[in-house]
Design a protein around this motif. Structure first.
Motif, PDB file in Angstrom:
ATOM      1  N   UNK A 187     -20.474   6.290  -2.957  1.00 42.23           N
ATOM      2  CA  UNK A 187     -20.790   6.103  -4.479  1.00 42.23           C
ATOM      3  C   UNK A 187     -19.307   5.923  -5.256  1.00 42.23           C
ATOM      4  N   UNK A 188     -18.443   6.578  -4.625  1.00 46.20           N
ATOM      5  CA  UNK A 188     -17.018   6.599  -5.305  1.00 46.20           C
ATOM      6  C   UNK A 188     -16.196   5.562  -4.699  1.00 46.20           C
ATOM      7  N   UNK A 189     -16.357   4.954  -3.658  1.00 50.97           N
ATOM      8  CA  UNK A 189     -15.469   4.073  -2.755  1.00 50.97           C
ATOM      9  C   UNK A 189     -15.594   2.742  -3.562  1.00 50.97           C
ATOM     10  N   UNK A 190     -14.350   2.225  -3.327  1.00 47.04           N
ATOM     11  CA  UNK A 190     -14.170   0.765  -3.796  1.00 47.04           C
ATOM     12  C   UNK A 190     -14.501  -0.188  -2.727  1.00 47.04           C
ATOM     13  N   UNK A 191     -13.397  -0.886  -1.985  1.00 43.68           N
ATOM     14  CA  UNK A 191     -13.708  -1.973  -1.388  1.00 43.68           C
ATOM     15  C   UNK A 191     -13.373  -1.345   0.287  1.00 43.68           C
ATOM     16  N   UNK A 192     -12.892  -0.128   0.392  1.00 45.31           N
ATOM     17  CA  UNK A 192     -12.433   0.135   1.731  1.00 45.31           C
ATOM     18  C   UNK A 192     -12.572   1.580   1.842  1.00 45.31           C
ATOM     19  N   UNK A 230       0.638  -1.161  -0.063  1.00 51.09           N
ATOM     20  CA  UNK A 230       0.025  -0.018  -0.175  1.00 51.09           C
ATOM     21  C   UNK A 230       0.823   1.143   0.048  1.00 51.09           C
ATOM     22  N   UNK A 231       0.223   2.379  -0.708  1.00 52.43           N
ATOM     23  CA  UNK A 231       0.964   3.638  -0.459  1.00 52.43           C
ATOM     24  C   UNK A 231      -0.093   4.556  -0.383  1.00 52.43           C
ATOM     25  N   UNK A 232       0.245   5.544   0.604  1.00 47.12           N
ATOM     26  CA  UNK A 232      -0.581   6.527   1.090  1.00 47.12           C
ATOM     27  C   UNK A 232      -0.240   7.918   0.107  1.00 47.12           C
ATOM     28  N   UNK A 233      -1.426   8.486  -0.613  1.00 47.44           N
ATOM     29  CA  UNK A 233      -1.365   9.754  -1.413  1.00 47.44           C
ATOM     30  C   UNK A 233      -1.906  10.653  -0.890  1.00 47.44           C
ATOM     31  N   UNK A 234      -1.514  11.806  -1.339  1.00 50.65           N
ATOM     32  CA  UNK A 234      -2.455  13.071  -1.160  1.00 50.65           C
ATOM     33  C   UNK A 234      -2.789  13.480  -2.328  1.00 50.65           C
ATOM     34  N   UNK A 246      -5.746   2.658 -11.941  1.00 44.05           N
ATOM     35  CA  UNK A 246      -4.265   2.296 -11.943  1.00 44.05           C
ATOM     36  C   UNK A 246      -4.137   0.954 -10.741  1.00 44.05           C
ATOM     37  N   UNK A 247      -5.278   0.910  -9.914  1.00 40.56           N
ATOM     38  CA  UNK A 247      -5.109  -0.188  -9.164  1.00 40.56           C
ATOM     39  C   UNK A 247      -6.484  -0.843  -8.506  1.00 40.56           C
ATOM     40  N   UNK A 248      -6.325  -2.251  -8.578  1.00 39.71           N
ATOM     41  CA  UNK A 248      -7.805  -2.952  -8.067  1.00 39.71           C
ATOM     42  C   UNK A 248      -8.330  -2.683  -6.765  1.00 39.71           C
ATOM     43  N   UNK A 249      -7.030  -2.214  -5.926  1.00 31.90           N
ATOM     44  CA  UNK A 249      -7.501  -2.183  -4.484  1.00 31.90           C
ATOM     45  C   UNK A 249      -7.025  -0.590  -4.193  1.00 31.90           C
ATOM     46  N   UNK A 258       0.446  -2.356  -5.058  1.00 32.21           N
ATOM     47  CA  UNK A 258      -0.848  -2.748  -5.380  1.00 32.21           C
ATOM     48  C   UNK A 258      -1.952  -2.330  -4.744  1.00 32.21           C
ATOM     49  N   UNK A 259      -1.962  -1.093  -3.849  1.00 31.68           N
ATOM     50  CA  UNK A 259      -3.174  -0.545  -3.377  1.00 31.68           C
ATOM     51  C   UNK A 259      -2.680   0.801  -2.992  1.00 31.68           C
ATOM     52  N   UNK A 260      -3.496   1.722  -3.108  1.00 38.45           N
ATOM     53  CA  UNK A 260      -3.257   3.098  -2.566  1.00 38.45           C
ATOM     54  C   UNK A 260      -4.453   3.456  -1.789  1.00 38.45           C
ATOM     55  N   UNK A 261      -4.134   4.263  -0.581  1.00 40.91           N
ATOM     56  CA  UNK A 261      -4.914   5.016   0.107  1.00 40.91           C
ATOM     57  C   UNK A 261      -4.859   6.710   0.182  1.00 40.91           C
TER      58      UNK A 261
END
Ligand SMILES: C[S@@+](CC[C@H](N)C(=O)[O-])C[C@H]1O[C@@H](n2cnc3c(N)ncnc32)[C@H](O)[C@@H]1O
Ligand code: SF4
Length: 385
Positions: free
Chosen positions: A186-191, A99-103, A157-160, A121-124
């Motif tokens: 409505x914009x959220x994926x899985x988390x 996971x990588x945190x992004x602003x 870019x990412x599945x998660x 493979x995951x961004x927050x």
């Protein structure tokens, strides 16, 4: 439920720089006006990874988390070099979560593709709000539109992907929060991570709060906001699995579960914390917080450690309790007893259960209830007595 007690090993990597300092934030984040020497930092990260691997060799790495600060300010090559260094010293699981945190301010499609190529493979994303006035009040440098554009880039870019919102902001009520949260879902994926605004000591928000210029919702209003949050997210299929985190079942952040389930993790980079199991003892580690001082320490000593304490039996058990009760899955009472050398006091459990704050599920797990989560600190304090 998967076996929550099966050992897991994660690596936290801290990038300590941001474009500006948000007035509510007390994370270890710094603003630098000169360019950051990423090559020098990369060498220091690699050195600290090697030093940590020498202490805890042979681990299977199941998760890596780049947190900050703002890791999305790192060049994809820097992220790739750190992941390569990890891969040289430990084995990485075939289904590793990285996971990588992004602003939102530093999100670009090309950069995100670069992170993906590097192995993320995951961004927050730190969205914080979908209201422009609130974003301004929070001192953010992006608009709601820009945040949603960043979410769209993450989704492509990412599945998660996940994003953070802060609620219980000044003047906020359930009537204004509910539509904002529904829009976010409505914009959220899985988390989704939904953080109750905390007034952290020594921040500009703390000064404004103590002078009465920043008024946050009172306890009743905050409770109402919390209940609204739980209700709307559960209906949308993203129930809480931790006090501030919501996911579709199976899509929880596996890295953060390592902390909450008291498994083992290495902390790499300035101000990173770790928990390492060495010769049957659990070590609580922390590194130098100041980025340049950390660099010099790693360059001269090979690691940035300033704390390396062996936890006492009771300290370890208390930490297990404190972290584990944040999860809706709760804690395994047998594991607690094994760590503490004695079980939790049945009278305390019975008293809290009588108030409806905890349940003993009869299968060996103690869980905090929906009524208990808003008073979690008090519940933990009662049990740890
Ligand atoms: C390290 S930051 C996330 C990434 C990036 N730095 C950003 O802000 O976009 C982690 C998250 O902690 C949350 N946070 C920070 N300070 C907080 C506070 N005082 N109260 C509630 N949440 C807070 C924010 O939601 C933030 O996105
Ligand atoms: S909230 Fe994020 S961007 Fe703002 S100062 Fe904290 S770490 Fe940096």
């Amino acid at each position: 439920m998967a076996n929550t007690d099966a050992p897991a090993f994660g690596i936290y990597v801290h990038w300590p720089f941001c474009l500006s300092k948000c007035p509510y934030c007390d994370f270890n984040s710094h603003v630098r006006h000169a360019a950051i020497d990423e090559a020098r930092f990369t060498r220091a990260f690699a050195a600290e990874i090697a030093a940590t691997a020498a202490r805890v060799p042979g681990r299977l790495v199941s998760t890596i988390f780049f947190g900050g600060g703002t890791p999305s300010l790192m060049a994809p090559e820097t992220v790739g070099a750190i992941l390569d260094a990890i891969g040289r010293h430990w084995t990485t699981a075939s289904d590793i979560e990285v996971t990588l945190e992004a602003n939102p301010t530093s999100v670009e499609a090309t950069r995100f593709r670069g992170y993906r190529t590097a192995g993320v493979n995951r961004v927050s994303l730190g969205v914080q709000s979908l209201d422009d006035g609130a974003l301004q009040q929070l001192g953010r440098r992006h608009s709601a539109r820009e945040a949603l554009d960043a979410v769209a880039i993450a989704r492509n870019a990412f599945d998660r992907y996940s994003f953070d919102l802060i609620y219980a902001r000044p003047g906020q009520t359930s009537a204004t929060w509910a539509p904002e949260l529904k829009r976010a879902l409505a914009e959220a994926g899985e988390h989704l991570s939904l953080y109750h605004l905390t007034i952290e000591p020594d921040t500009p928000f703390a000064a404004l709060h103590s002078s009465g210029k920043l008024v946050v919702p009172d306890d009743d209003a905050a409770r109402d906001l919390y209940d609204t949050t739980q209700d709307i997210c559960a209906r949308a299929g993203l129930p809480a699995y931790e006090i501030s985190n919501h996911a579709r079942p199976g899509a929880e952040c596996r890295h953060n579960l390592i902390y909450w389930r008291s498994h083992e993790y290495a902390g790499i980079g300035p101000g990173a914390h770790g928990r390492l199991d060495i010769e049957g003892q659990r070590h609580a580690t922390a590194t130098e917080k100041r980025p340049e001082a950390w660099l010099i320490r790693v360059e001269s000593l090979g690691n940035g450690l300033v704390t390396d304490d062996v936890l006492l039996r009771q300290e370890r058990a208390d930490e297990f309790l404190l972290m584990g009760l944040r999860l809706t899955e709760g804690i395994d009472l047998t594991r607690y007893a094994a760590l503490a050398g004695k079980p939790l006091d049945p009278k305390q459990i019975a008293a809290l259960a009588a108030h409806g704050f905890v349940v003993n599920d009869g299968a060996g797990r103690l869980r905090v209830t929906a009524a208990g989560f808003p008073v979690l600190d008090a519940v933990v304090a009662d049990l740890a007595m």
